[in-house]
Design a protein around this motif. Structure first.
Motif, PDB file in Angstrom:
ATOM      1  N   GLN A 114       1.116  -0.877  -0.307  1.00 21.09           N
ATOM      2  CA  GLN A 114      -0.152  -0.016   0.000  1.00 21.09           C
ATOM      3  C   GLN A 114       0.819   1.264   0.132  1.00 21.09           C
ATOM      4  OE1 GLN A 114      -3.818  -0.449   0.292  1.00 21.09           O
ATOM      5  NE2 GLN A 114      -2.933  -2.282  -0.434  1.00 21.09           N
ATOM      6  N   PHE A 115       0.310   1.945  -0.595  1.00 19.66           N
ATOM      7  CA  PHE A 115       0.764   3.661  -0.922  1.00 19.66           C
ATOM      8  C   PHE A 115       0.638   4.777   0.351  1.00 19.66           C
ATOM      9  CE2 PHE A 115       0.717   8.577  -1.257  1.00 19.66           C
ATOM     10  CZ  PHE A 115       2.046   8.124  -2.049  1.00 19.66           C
ATOM     11  N   ARG A 116       0.944   5.045   1.375  1.00 15.64           N
ATOM     12  CA  ARG A 116       0.089   5.865   2.281  1.00 15.64           C
ATOM     13  C   ARG A 116       1.390   7.322   2.575  1.00 15.64           C
ATOM     14  NH1 ARG A 116      -1.237   7.379   7.715  1.00 15.64           N
ATOM     15  NH2 ARG A 116      -2.978   7.257   7.831  1.00 15.64           N
ATOM     16  N   GLN A 117       0.503   8.026   2.578  1.00 15.45           N
ATOM     17  CA  GLN A 117       1.684   9.625   2.228  1.00 15.45           C
ATOM     18  C   GLN A 117       0.887  10.651   3.441  1.00 15.45           C
ATOM     19  OE1 GLN A 117       3.561  12.511  -1.068  1.00 15.45           O
ATOM     20  NE2 GLN A 117       4.867  10.666  -0.194  1.00 15.45           N
ATOM     21  N   ARG A 118       1.415  11.619   3.740  1.00 16.15           N
ATOM     22  CA  ARG A 118       0.088  12.597   4.412  1.00 16.15           C
ATOM     23  C   ARG A 118       0.099  13.754   3.385  1.00 16.15           C
ATOM     24  NH1 ARG A 118      -1.379  13.961   9.632  1.00 16.15           N
ATOM     25  NH2 ARG A 118       0.557  12.490   9.977  1.00 16.15           N
ATOM     26  N   ILE A 119      -0.462  14.043   3.199  1.00 15.65           N
ATOM     27  CA  ILE A 119      -0.379  15.307   2.246  1.00 15.65           C
ATOM     28  C   ILE A 119      -0.283  16.938   3.169  1.00 15.65           C
ATOM     29  CG2 ILE A 119      -2.800  17.126   0.956  1.00 15.65           C
ATOM     30  CD1 ILE A 119      -4.786  14.000   1.564  1.00 15.65           C
ATOM     31  N   PRO A 120       1.270  17.442   2.714  1.00 14.79           N
ATOM     32  CA  PRO A 120       1.738  18.335   3.750  1.00 14.79           C
ATOM     33  C   PRO A 120       0.595  19.152   3.183  1.00 14.79           C
ATOM     34  CG  PRO A 120       2.506  17.897   1.153  1.00 14.79           C
ATOM     35  CD  PRO A 120       1.457  17.206   0.674  1.00 14.79           C
ATOM     36  N   ALA A 121       0.587  19.950   4.958  1.00 16.98           N
ATOM     37  CA  ALA A 121      -0.550  21.162   5.180  1.00 16.98           C
ATOM     38  C   ALA A 121      -0.708  22.105   3.903  1.00 16.98           C
ATOM     39  CB  ALA A 121       0.092  21.474   7.114  1.00 16.98           C
ATOM     40  N   ASP A 122       0.226  23.012   3.606  1.00 15.30           N
ATOM     41  CA  ASP A 122       0.030  23.750   3.086  1.00 15.30           C
ATOM     42  C   ASP A 122      -0.524  24.150   1.869  1.00 15.30           C
ATOM     43  OD1 ASP A 122       2.821  22.441   1.860  1.00 15.30           O
ATOM     44  OD2 ASP A 122       2.965  24.213   0.629  1.00 15.30           O
ATOM     45  N   ARG A 139      -2.922  20.627   1.578  1.00 12.71           N
ATOM     46  CA  ARG A 139      -4.354  19.717   1.591  1.00 12.71           C
ATOM     47  C   ARG A 139      -5.761  20.630   1.495  1.00 12.71           C
ATOM     48  NH1 ARG A 139      -3.463  18.823   7.663  1.00 12.71           N
ATOM     49  NH2 ARG A 139      -1.499  17.663   6.845  1.00 12.71           N
ATOM     50  N   ASP A 140      -6.151  21.694   1.733  1.00 10.05           N
ATOM     51  CA  ASP A 140      -6.999  22.348   1.584  1.00 10.05           C
ATOM     52  C   ASP A 140      -7.262  22.082   0.069  1.00 10.05           C
ATOM     53  OD1 ASP A 140      -7.332  22.692   4.450  1.00 10.05           O
ATOM     54  OD2 ASP A 140      -6.781  24.757   4.340  1.00 10.05           O
ATOM     55  N   THR A 141      -6.180  22.601  -0.402  1.00 16.38           N
ATOM     56  CA  THR A 141      -6.341  22.335  -2.457  1.00 16.38           C
ATOM     57  C   THR A 141      -6.175  21.339  -2.774  1.00 16.38           C
ATOM     58  OG1 THR A 141      -5.097  24.811  -2.087  1.00 16.38           O
ATOM     59  CG2 THR A 141      -5.096  23.325  -4.692  1.00 16.38           C
ATOM     60  N   VAL A 142      -5.552  20.607  -2.445  1.00 17.62           N
ATOM     61  CA  VAL A 142      -5.920  18.696  -2.763  1.00 17.62           C
ATOM     62  C   VAL A 142      -6.972  17.858  -2.796  1.00 17.62           C
ATOM     63  CG1 VAL A 142      -4.866  16.651  -2.732  1.00 17.62           C
ATOM     64  CG2 VAL A 142      -3.499  18.538  -2.335  1.00 17.62           C
ATOM     65  N   ARG A 143      -8.101  18.634  -0.700  1.00 18.03           N
ATOM     66  CA  ARG A 143      -8.941  18.136  -0.914  1.00 18.03           C
ATOM     67  C   ARG A 143     -10.289  18.130  -1.604  1.00 18.03           C
ATOM     68  NH1 ARG A 143      -9.164  19.657   5.368  1.00 18.03           N
ATOM     69  NH2 ARG A 143      -7.497  18.006   6.025  1.00 18.03           N
ATOM     70  N   ALA A 191      -9.776  14.354   4.523  1.00 19.16           N
ATOM     71  CA  ALA A 191      -8.442  13.803   4.291  1.00 19.16           C
ATOM     72  C   ALA A 191      -7.338  14.198   4.605  1.00 19.16           C
ATOM     73  CB  ALA A 191      -8.438  13.395   2.043  1.00 19.16           C
ATOM     74  N   THR A 192      -5.971  13.594   5.041  1.00 17.64           N
ATOM     75  CA  THR A 192      -5.280  14.052   5.431  1.00 17.64           C
ATOM     76  C   THR A 192      -3.777  13.125   5.080  1.00 17.64           C
ATOM     77  OG1 THR A 192      -5.255  12.275   7.332  1.00 17.64           O
ATOM     78  CG2 THR A 192      -5.972  14.638   8.108  1.00 17.64           C
ATOM     79  N   HIS A 193      -4.697  11.899   4.240  1.00 19.34           N
ATOM     80  CA  HIS A 193      -3.274  11.302   3.863  1.00 19.34           C
ATOM     81  C   HIS A 193      -3.961  10.552   2.533  1.00 19.34           C
ATOM     82  CE1 HIS A 193      -2.079  10.885   7.825  1.00 19.34           C
ATOM     83  NE2 HIS A 193      -0.655  10.146   7.366  1.00 19.34           N
TER      84      HIS A 193
END
Length: 563
Positions: free
Chosen positions: A14-22, A24-28, A49-51
């Motif tokens: 499995q791939f699991r990686q935290r979404i960078p905080a800066d 995160r709002d854009t990626v969601r 999502a956080t990851h």
């Protein structure tokens, strides 16, 4: 970079990686198309999502493949985050980066034409001559900068450029304050230098050395490259949809071998693991040293240039074009050497050609363990290459339906439908009468439908297959590569000279014999038989269907009389 994970309830990594905080709002809320093992997987990122998590579609026990797929997803996301940051979110400067940028300010304002241009504009806008009155000018100028350039999100550019419409990157508020202080110090030093110069003091400038050498700030290409090992870069290159259209599978395999050899070379020189090599650190000197090492191991200059260096230039160039690397370390690297006589060394001598063909004619199935089709390949493929000048794979993958009459003449068809063809073309080649007399047509007629010399593996490709097994839903490439190796070993039993390839040597030999003036074969026809591209645009005119001309040419080729 994260490592593949093992999740309960599944064998796949499995791939699991935290979404960078800066970002995160854009990626969601985005729908991402992620590269996984040569395929594209759609992944919706939920509003909370956080990851980012997804299956790598390969068993976790296959650590090498899982690691490369994990790296490819990580590289894709790093590039995505880079794009999101450059178009919206501000970046953070280190103190060193801020001081380095302030050096631009110092150099622009401390002397030279740029300083004179700035000085003239400031006099016009503020009525202040900074060189004449440093103490009075600095506070006034700094207030102007604080009211304009530093308002909101400051753009990172030399302040001299700011007067002509800058194009920079945005920085966060803490970085603005750090840069503001660094610029204020730089301006004070610059104005001091102007004042000294105005007083006739042109002694060496000791203040310039305090500023770090200019470089790119927060270069995302470098950040991404640091997450790419040579293997991971190869996966990213191979997974790109462009390669599946333009690049033959045989080329992909060859490039993979080059990248693997290069990575191992670097690991030995650097005394590290291949997984610790960052593409961003590779230098031209190391590429050149690799080329020299290939030469020392017996490869010719042409082979090193056209195989090894060409592969590295192609892959690194692809990465540089897409800003995965800041530069192509293989660009401009090329060996120089005498090529005269090299081509002749690749051609079979008459004795070698006859020995190999005699070896094929006399061959009988070695044992019950050897496949009947493999034995048939050893009997017929060398003869087919001798009279057609084709590549070994093109003959080894022949099917029964590819041998039939074309008009009045028996012919063979080379087609990508049978497996893989380097040029992706399809063409017909007349059969030499000597092949027919030996019974090749009878052999084909007695064969079952399908491939003559190999058995495709319908399970040769599946989602968990290692990436070196390029996409092959028909299961042909694996058996084909194995057969090519068996044929090379078979030829080496009688042809031991290292400068001639035991299979590809027939391609050179066919061209050398066909060029003899006594035969009177036109070069365009000879090229058409081997599917070589026309050498000039003029030769390409009128080179449509040359089958009748091929018939005449093949009939002129002398027979190989063997025991």
């Amino acid at each position: 970079m994260t490592r593949p994970r093992k999740r309960r309830g599944t064998e796949n990594a499995q791939f699991r990686q935290r979404i960078p905080a800066d970002v995160r709002d854009t990626v969601r809320g985005l729908e991402l198309q992620l590269p996984v093992g040569g395929a594209t997987v759609s992944k919706h990122i939920s509003p909370k999502a956080t990851h980012i998590e997804l299956s790598l579609a390969v068993p976790s026990r296959d650590k090498a493949e899982a690691g490369m797929r994990n790296a490819a997803v990580s590289a894709y996301l790093a590039k995505l985050y880079d794009k999101l940051r450059s178009t919206g979110s501000p970046i953070t400067l280190s103190h060193e980066e801020a001081t380095m940028l302030a050096g631009h300010v110092y150099r622009a304002w401390s002397g030279g034409r740029a300083a004179e241009d700035v000085r003239g504009r400031l006099i016009a806008e503020h009525g202040v001559d900074l060189a004449a009155n440093v103490q009075e000018g600095l506070p006034n100028m700094w207030r102007s900068l604080e009211d304009s350039a530093l308002a909101g999100q400051l753009e990172v550019v030399p302040l001299a450029d700011k007067l002509t419409g800058p194009q920079g990157v945005k920085i966060d508020r803490p970085s603005q304050e750090i840069l503001a202080h660094a610029n204020k110090v730089a301006l004070g030093l610059a104005f001091g230098k102007q004042a000294r110069n105005s007083a006739g003091d042109y002694s060496p400038d000791t203040d310039a050395a305090r500023f770090p050498a200019p470089r790119a700030v927060n270069t995302k290409a470098s950040q991404l490259a640091s997450s790419l090992t040579p293997d991971a870069l190869f996966v990213a290159w191979q997974s790109n949809p462009e390669q599946k259209v333009r690049i033959a599978q045989s080329t992909v395999r060859a490039y993979h071998g080059v990248v693997t050899a290069f990575a191992q070379f670097l690991a030995e020189k650097r005394h590290c693991k291949t997984s610790e090599i960052e593409c961003s650190t590779i230098t031209k000197a190391e590429v050149r040293a690799f080329a020299d090492e290939r030469l020392e191991k017996g490869n010719g200059v042409t082979t090193v240039n056209d195989r090894y260096l060409a592969a590295l230039k192609s892959i690194f160039g692809w990465a540089a074009e897409r800003e995965l690397l800041t530069a192509n370390p293989a660009e401009g690297v090329r060996l120089k050497g005498e090529k005269k006589g090299r081509r002749a060394e690749k051609v079979f001598t008459d004795e070698e050609a006859k020995a190999l063909l005699s070896h094929a004619t006399r061959y009988k199935r070695a044992s019950a363990n050897e496949g009947r089709k493999t034995a048939a390949a050893k009997r017929w493929v060398p003869w087919l290459m001798a009279y057609t000048g084709t590549r070994v794979g093109e003959m080894a993958q022949l099917r029964k339906q590819d041998v039939r009459r074309k008009g009045e003449r028996w012919a063979i068809r080379v087609t990508p439908d049978a497996g893989t063809v380097k040029t992706k073309d399809e063409w017909w080649i007349p059969l030499h009468h000597h092949l027919i007399e030996q019974g090749f047509v009878e052999f084909v007629n007695d064969a079952k439908a399908g491939h003559l010399f190999l058995d495709p593996n319908p399970k040769g490709y599946h989602p968990d297959a290692p990436f070196t097994r390029t996409r092959d839903p028909r299961g042909i490439l694996g058996p084909l590569r194995a057969l090519q190796n068996r044929l090379a070993e078979f030829a080496r039993e009688v042809v031991t000279r290292k400068t001639v390839d035991p299979n590809h040597g027939w391609r050179h030999t066919f061209k050398a014999k066909g060029r003899k003036p006594s035969l009177g074969i036109h070069p365009v026809v000879l090229d058409a038989i081997q599917n070589h591209a026309p050498r000039t645009e003029g030769e390409d005119y009128g080179s449509g269907d040359l089958f009748d001309a091929m018939v005449e040419a093949v009939d002129k080729l002398p027979r190989y009389n063997v025991d």
